[in-house]
Design a protein around this motif. Structure first.
Motif, PDB file in Angstrom:
ATOM      1  N   ILE A   9      39.130  43.979  41.110  1.00 16.92           N
ATOM      2  CA  ILE A   9      40.010  43.042  40.387  1.00 16.92           C
ATOM      3  C   ILE A   9      39.703  43.095  38.891  1.00 16.92           C
ATOM      4  N   LEU A  10      38.409  43.145  38.572  1.00 15.83           N
ATOM      5  CA  LEU A  10      38.066  43.216  37.147  1.00 15.83           C
ATOM      6  C   LEU A  10      38.575  44.500  36.526  1.00 15.83           C
ATOM      7  N   LEU A  12      41.197  46.131  37.463  1.00 18.38           N
ATOM      8  CA  LEU A  12      42.648  45.989  37.298  1.00 18.38           C
ATOM      9  C   LEU A  12      42.960  45.212  36.024  1.00 18.38           C
ATOM     10  N   SER A  13      42.202  44.105  35.806  1.00 19.72           N
ATOM     11  CA  SER A  13      42.410  43.336  34.577  1.00 19.72           C
ATOM     12  C   SER A  13      42.154  44.200  33.350  1.00 19.72           C
ATOM     13  N   MET A  16      45.057  46.331  32.617  1.00 17.97           N
ATOM     14  CA  MET A  16      46.138  45.601  31.946  1.00 17.97           C
ATOM     15  C   MET A  16      45.841  45.464  30.451  1.00 17.97           C
TER      16      MET A  16
ATOM     17  N   LEU D  17      42.061  37.674  36.188  1.00 17.81           N
ATOM     18  CA  LEU D  17      43.272  38.447  36.491  1.00 17.81           C
ATOM     19  C   LEU D  17      44.506  37.740  35.940  1.00 17.81           C
ATOM     20  N   CYS D  20      44.868  38.270  32.256  1.00 11.91           N
ATOM     21  CA  CYS D  20      45.354  39.594  31.865  1.00 11.91           C
ATOM     22  C   CYS D  20      46.822  39.771  32.217  1.00 11.91           C
ATOM     23  N   VAL D  24      49.954  40.663  29.570  1.00 11.28           N
ATOM     24  CA  VAL D  24      51.009  41.665  29.687  1.00 11.28           C
ATOM     25  C   VAL D  24      52.393  41.021  29.642  1.00 11.28           C
TER      26      VAL D  24
END
Lengths: 86, 162, 154, 115
Positions: A9-10, A12-13, A16, D17, D20, D24
């Protein structure tokens, strides 16, 4: 197992954030993304500290938080259109 | 006095960083804390002008921590709602609010608290006025805006820092 | 007025002492944990850089004027060289002539902590000098003349 | 203790999450700054406090708490500096915004170059 989930998850962040670094239309957008990425890395280092059971990962985390803060402040001052010392 | 308080704080942080009471490390900590306090002796934050060690301040500070975390949690759920909603419900704008706090440290803590609480971000501090970017401007009356944004923390911070 | 806004200045007042303390921690524990002289010196210079960004260059330069900075810089290098040379008295260059002590305690590993401290002084003060030079000589004009055509100031 | 730590770490990672995603999806720099700063600050602090709960009070936990306090102090400051810098460098608000008091006051001369 659960650690792999946290790390993915980190990551993925972080991806982004990297998207925003690449796509951001203005320089401040890229700066925000880099600042946020630095804070994510602090969390990453803390989790690594648990897994490895060593406390020096937290040293790295503190140093990274400091470096990220200073980079943000310096870039903000540059965006204001002023020199390094004025 | 403020130099002594900073020295004590630096020494406590050293003890926490090393996390041992070995006499070698305690002695090194005394020396290192003295050195770092000496290097920054002319830019330290002033203590509050009246009775800096009154216990009421610390009780108010202990009350401030849970209030702050509660608002911060609410802020995050608010952001999560706005971000995950399919059509991103925002009405942003920059508003000007007034504060009664006078000291630099209390204005700073107020601004940082505003930044971390629901929907607001401090853009600048000029004199008694804070310019706040608000993600969902619900009213255009300055008094009402001041009441909503500032008064959550102003009273507590006034008791703690002034 | 020089420097940045009120919030950045106040946070710099609060945080700088602890940045210096943390750099000293990295240096003093350099022989036990990762870290050591070079990272500690860089973190010291980062604290100075925060002061320069927040208050303008006068505040750090008042603490450590340029002349004294170069003296301190040379003293750091000289200390490292002297520790290396003192090894010669017991045998050879860079010999660790002090007692090794007990592992994982603060006073152990002989001359390593002293080497770390002198390296950190050298690195920190050198980077401080670099920052001061960057901020002082931002514009370059040839001596006694106007700026040339192709160099439009800073 | 370690269960509480794991729960805190999970919540913190999820907030990271969300922050972020906000970075976006939201339209302009100020909104992105809001979402990202709030969520990632609280998320990372929760990860660090969770680490402290997980390991208990030893070298790792105490350093994690120090790091959390440092992030709580500096992260909003960086966000403020960045917002001020981008407003002064002329980045406009999103076109759906409902008024910009700061620019009005700057043009009216009430806000000067640093006071």
């Amino acid at each position: 197992m659960i650690w792999w989930m946290f790390f993915s998850i980190l990551a993925l962040s972080g991806l982004m954030c990297l998207y925003r670094v690449g796509a951001g239309p203005t320089p401040p957008d890229r700066t925000v993304a880099i600042d946020i990425f630095g804070t994510l890395v602090v969390g990453f280092c803390a989790l690594l500290g648990i897994i490895e059971g060593r406390d020096f990962f937290l040293n790295i985390a503190i140093a990274w938080a400091l470096l990220s803060f200073l980079g943000t402040v310096a870039l903000a001052k540059y965006l204001e259109g002023r020199g390094f010392d004025e | 006095m403020k130099i002594f308080v900073t020295y004590l704080a630096a020494f406590v942080v050293w003890l926490l960083l090393t996390w041992s009471l070995d006499p070698q490390e305690v002695l090194a900590g005394l020396a290192v804390a003295a050195l770092s306090t000496y290097l920054t002796r002319d830019i330290l934050v002033e203590l509050p002008p009246s009775r800096p060690f009154h216990p009421k301040r610390y009780i108010w500070f202990l009350y401030y921590i849970p209030v702050f975390f509660w608002h911060m949690l609410r802020a995050n759920l608010d952001v999560a709602y706005r971000v995950l909603h399919p059509e991103v419900p925002i009405r942003p704008g920059i508003v000007k609010v007034r504060t009664n706090l006078k000291r630099e440290i209390s204005k700073t803590m107020l601004a940082n608290s505003i930044t971390l609480t629901p929907g607001t971000l401090t853009v600048d501090v000029v004199g008694d006025f804070l310019y706040v970017h608000w993600i969902n401007v619900s009213t255009h009356d300055p008094e009402e805006q001041t009441r909503i944004i500032v008064s959550r923390f102003e009273r507590i911070l006034k008791e703690v820092f002034e | 007025m020089k420097g940045m806004s009120l919030i950045v200045r106040t946070i710099a007042r609060v945080v700088t002492t602890f940045i210096f303390l943390y750099s000293a921690y990295i240096v003093v524990y350099g022989h036990i944990t990762p870290g050591g002289g070079f990272p500690g010196g860089v973190i010291l210079a980062l604290g100075v850089m925060l002061l320069m960004l927040a208050f303008g260059r006068e505040v750090p330069l008042r603490k450590l004027p340029e002349g004294r900075a170069s003296v301190l810089d040379c003293l750091g290098a000289l200390g490292f060289w002297a520790i290396a040379l003192l090894g010669l008295t017991a045998g050879y260059f860079f010999l660790n002539f002090l007692g090794k002590g007990e592992p994982f305690r603060l006073v152990s590993a002989g001359t390593m902590p002293l080497c770390n401290i002198s390296i950190s002084v050298k690195v920190g003060v050198s980077l401080f000098a670099v920052l001061a030079a960057l901020s002082i000589y931002r514009r370059f004009y040839p001596p006694g003349g106007e700026p040339p055509e192709d160099m439009s100031g800073g | 203790m370690s269960e509480i730590g794991l729960v805190l770490i999970s919540v913190g990672v999820v907030f990271d999450l969300f922050g972020c995603i906000g970075l976006v999806r939201l339209p302009d720099i100020y909104n992105r700054l809001q979402a990202a700063t709030k969520c990632v600050t609280l998320g990372t602090c929760m990860i660090l406090i969770g680490v402290a709960f997980y390991t208990g009070l030893d070298a790792i936990g105490v350093k994690a708490i120090i790091c959390a306090v440092f992030i709580l102090l500096t992260s909003p400051t960086g966000a403020h500096a960045l917002a001020r810098g981008s407003h002064r460098s002329g980045v406009p608000l999103w076109e759906g915004s409902v008024g910009d008091k700061y620019r009005e006051d700057k043009e009216g001369g009430e806000v000067h170059e640093e006071a």
